[in-house]
Write a protein that holds these residues in place. Structure first.
Motif: not given
Length: 187
Positions: A76-85, A99-100, A112-119
């Motif tokens: 499976r694929v898992v995130p290593t850290k939060k992504s950016t935009v 740009v997101e 709610d489709r914009l998570p806190p780290h993207q905001r």
């Protein structure tokens, strides 16, 4: 990758399977979301190419921070850290652009489709004087919503933009839409 290659364990990987994920089925709902996301990113790529060809901006997609994990029920694929935009670039004149990209089949942008780290990322770009956008793709058509409009709606306690509100930000065809964000004197 143009042909088969060897994995670290000595097994073969098929051409085009850069992560060794071919054959992994994430389930029907995930496949539908992935296909919609792929189509939205293709629209964004075409819009950004038009901007580049017109000399307005250079914008590139950013790779997610993912890694392949094996074991349990299979790889499976898992995130290593939060992504950016999704995309970063620069406008003619040197101004940064972030740009997101969001695929919204209903035409509605739910915040709610914009998570806190993207905001946080979009807000940081805006505060630094860059251009921060949410590019909403509806039926193959892009809608470039300035982060400021989304941020202000969030501050008012709103939960999203209706299809009618999203439509106001429609990008005309495959024109270099980022020219709307050039500052006076940038050409």
């Amino acid at each position: 990758m143009t042909g088969p290659s060897f994995r670290g364990d000595g097994s073969m990987r098929k051409a085009g399977d850069t992560l060794g994920l071919q054959g992994i089925d994430a389930g029907p709902s995930q496949r539908v979301r992935q296909q919609a996301g792929d189509r939205a990113e293709a629209v964004a790529d075409a819009l950004h190419l038009a901007c580049e060809r017109a000399g307005v901006a250079v914008v590139r997609r950013v790779n997610s921070n993912l890694r392949l994990v094996r074991g349990g029920k299979g790889p499976r694929v898992v995130p290593t850290k939060k992504s950016t935009v999704d995309c970063w670039g620069v406008l003619r004149g040197g101004r940064a652009v972030a740009v997101e990209v969001k695929s919204c089949s209903s035409g509605r942008l739910d915040f709610d489709r914009l998570p806190p780290h993207q905001r946080a990322e979009l807000s940081a770009v805006e505060r630094a004087g860059g251009v921060a956008l949410v590019l909403v793709v509806v039926g193959g058509v892009g809608h470039a919503i300035p982060w400021k409009a989304v941020r202000e709606a969030l501050e008012e306690g709103r939960r999203g933009f209706s299809p009618r509100e999203v439509e106001v930000y429609r990008v005309p065809g495959r024109r270099p839409y980022l020219e709307l964000f050039l500052e006076v004197g940038d050409g």
